[in-house]
Design an enzyme around this catalytic site. Structure first.
Site, PDB file in Angstrom:
ATOM      1  N   ASN A 264       1.848  -3.179   4.141  1.00 44.51           N
ATOM      2  CA  ASN A 264       0.862  -4.030   3.443  1.00 44.51           C
ATOM      3  C   ASN A 264      -0.055  -4.636   4.498  1.00 44.51           C
ATOM      4  OD1 ASN A 264      -0.101  -5.153   0.912  1.00 44.51           O
ATOM      5  ND2 ASN A 264       0.589  -7.135   1.686  1.00 44.51           N
ATOM      6  N   LYS A 265      -1.041  -5.378   4.045  1.00 44.04           N
ATOM      7  CA  LYS A 265      -2.062  -5.933   4.935  1.00 44.04           C
ATOM      8  C   LYS A 265      -1.466  -6.576   6.173  1.00 44.04           C
ATOM      9  CE  LYS A 265      -5.561  -5.600   4.629  1.00 44.04           C
ATOM     10  NZ  LYS A 265      -6.253  -4.514   5.367  1.00 44.04           N
TER      11      LYS A 265
ATOM     12  N   ASP B 252       0.829  -1.214   0.000  1.00 45.58           N
ATOM     13  CA  ASP B 252       0.000   0.000   0.000  1.00 45.58           C
ATOM     14  C   ASP B 252       0.854   1.250   0.000  1.00 45.58           C
ATOM     15  OD1 ASP B 252      -1.966  -2.094   1.069  1.00 45.58           O
ATOM     16  OD2 ASP B 252      -3.191  -0.335   0.622  1.00 45.58           O
TER      17      ASP B 252
HETATM   18  O1  MRU Z   1      -7.409  -3.386   3.191  1.00 46.76           O
HETATM   19  P1  MRU Z   1      -7.217  -3.727   1.738  1.00 46.76           P
HETATM   20  O2  MRU Z   1      -8.018  -4.893   1.305  1.00 46.76           O
HETATM   21  O3  MRU Z   1      -7.396  -2.506   0.870  1.00 46.76           O
HETATM   22  O4  MRU Z   1      -5.698  -4.141   1.664  1.00 46.76           O
HETATM   23  C1  MRU Z   1      -5.153  -4.518   0.425  1.00 46.76           C
HETATM   24  C2  MRU Z   1      -3.737  -4.912   0.514  1.00 46.76           C
HETATM   25  O5  MRU Z   1      -3.140  -4.950   1.560  1.00 46.76           O
HETATM   26  C3  MRU Z   1      -3.040  -5.153  -0.784  1.00 46.76           C
HETATM   27  O6  MRU Z   1      -2.017  -6.088  -0.620  1.00 46.76           O
HETATM   28  C4  MRU Z   1      -2.432  -3.837  -1.289  1.00 46.76           C
HETATM   29  O7  MRU Z   1      -3.403  -2.837  -1.336  1.00 46.76           O
HETATM   30  C5  MRU Z   1      -1.824  -3.991  -2.613  1.00 46.76           C
HETATM   31  S1  MRU Z   1      -3.050  -4.152  -3.856  1.00 46.76           S
HETATM   32  C6  MRU Z   1      -2.240  -4.405  -5.298  1.00 46.76           C
END
Ligand code: MRU
Length: 372
Positions: free
Chosen positions: A258-259, A248
């Site tokens: 990232n998540k 992100d």
């Molecule tokens: O909370 P989210 O579902 O928006 O989180 C998404 C992620 O963590 C993805 O790995 C990240 O946005 C990269 S998307 C190509």
């Protein structure tokens, strides 16, 4: 990419209605494929905040069209600039971690700022459309730069399937098309290289179990959903050849937001010498910051996402409570993986080390902006 053999992107213009866009309601997938109209600024704001759409590149694209809606609505107000600024602040406040959102909003605003008000809407839509096309092309290019990694592992394994672990959904549903982390996987599969994907379920919202597994299944890519805690054991047993995740926000020095849970996978990968790659389009790079932990705002979401699990009960989508009503919960949406745990960044321009030198070797034009 395809759902039930019909081609979709994750966001598109509603035919013959120039001011309305449509997205898939990702809260209902994989159980129901339902499109939602987005027309007012409030619609766009809601879609991002409630995670009807999610994933850094798609959040950016949705915010870009949200600014278009804001321009159109502000034109009905006597104080155009004041109203537009107010709408834009609301869009900016939807989700704090993905830098794509802020870059997309700024790009549209910058592109229209010197135009007369009556020209701004058309120009804004043109800019947002261009951003969407570029984003899809970036994902495709990430697929091409990441593909040799998978090909090489397959060669070393004498043609045996390559086992790839991924976390959350960094697939086409999170982007416009192809995905970031999934793009090399789709290209490998399409090229006849046998791949198998370990899909982390990704509590609390289960983007892995619900979205990544759905995408891979629709494309015919062999995969297995695992609990978030299983990856370490699989790595110890030699069942993971490669991990690829999304991002992100990537700092100038290669730290990755990232998540939530990504960091733990990176630690396990490091301990087991499993290559850990981050698919990072340039839109995710925040050149203005260096230290991820200190400088990235980590989204904290409602504790209800931890308290309740959403799933299919017969034919109805329901949510059920899984913990004592009086126990508190904490719900950080993202974590920071320090650059030292990242084997490499897969970008649309090539693969580089997760470091300032590595990134600047691919983006030399950013050196001039060096910050001290
Ligand atoms: O909370 P989210 O579902 O928006 O989180 C998404 C992620 O963590 C993805 O790995 C990240 O946005 C990269 S998307 C190509």
């Amino acid at each position: 990419m395809k759902i039930h053999n019909r081609h979709y992107r994750s966001i598109w213009r509603k035919s013959e209605e120039p001011g309305i866009w449509q997205v898939l309601d990702q809260r209902r997938l994989p159980f129901e494929v339902a499109a939602v109209d987005l027309e007012t600024v409030q619609d766009f704001e809601w879609a991002i905040r409630d995670m009807v759409v999610r994933g850094a590149p798609l959040i950016g694209a949705t915010a870009a069209y949200g600014v278009c809606a804001a321009i159109r609505e502000a034109q009905d107000d006597r104080d155009f600039d004041g109203k537009l600024a107010w709408y834009v602040e609301r869009l900016r406040a939807t989700r704090p971690t993905a830098v794509d959102l802020f870059k997309a909003v700024d790009r549209v605003l910058e592109g229209v700022k010197s135009l007369p008000d009556y020209e701004k809407w058309t120009a804004a839509v043109r800019i947002a459309d261009a951003l969407v096309e570029e984003s899809a092309a970036q994902c495709r290019a990430i697929g091409e730069t990441g593909l040799p990694l998978i090909r090489e592992i397959n060669r070393k394994k004498g043609g045996e399937p390559v086992n790839i672990l991924t976390h959350c959904n960094a697939g086409w549903l999170a982007c416009i098309d192809y995905g970031t982390a999934t793009a090399p996987i789709y290209l490998a599969h399409d090229a006849g290289i046998p791949v198998h994907v370990w899909v982390d379920e990704t509590r609390p919202r289960n983007q892995g179990a619900g979205l990544t597994a759905f995408e891979l299944g629709q494309h015919g890519v062999p995969h297995t959903v695992i609990t978030d805690n299983a990856g370490g054991l699989l790595m110890q047993k030699g069942l993971v050849d490669l991990a690829i995740v999304g991002t992100d926000r990537t700092t100038r020095e290669g730290d990755v937001a990232n998540k939530i849970g990504t960091y733990l996978k990176a630690l396990a990968a490091f301990d087991n010498e499993v290559p850990f790659y981050v698919a990072a389009p340039s839109t995710s790079i925040d050149w203005e910051i260096r230290d991820g932990l200190a400088e990235i705002s980590i989204e904290e979401r409602s504790e209800d996402e931890v308290r309740f699990v959403v799933g299919l009960d017969g034919t109805a989508i329901r949510r059920v409570e899984i913990m004592p009503a009086d126990s508190p919960a904490l719900n950080y949406g993202f974590d920071i993986t320090p650059a030292k745990l990242v084997t490499g960044l897969i970008t649309e321009r090539g693969i580089c080390a997760a470091s300032e030198d590595g990134l600047l070797s691919l983006y030399p034009e950013m050196a001039a902006d060096a910050i001290v």
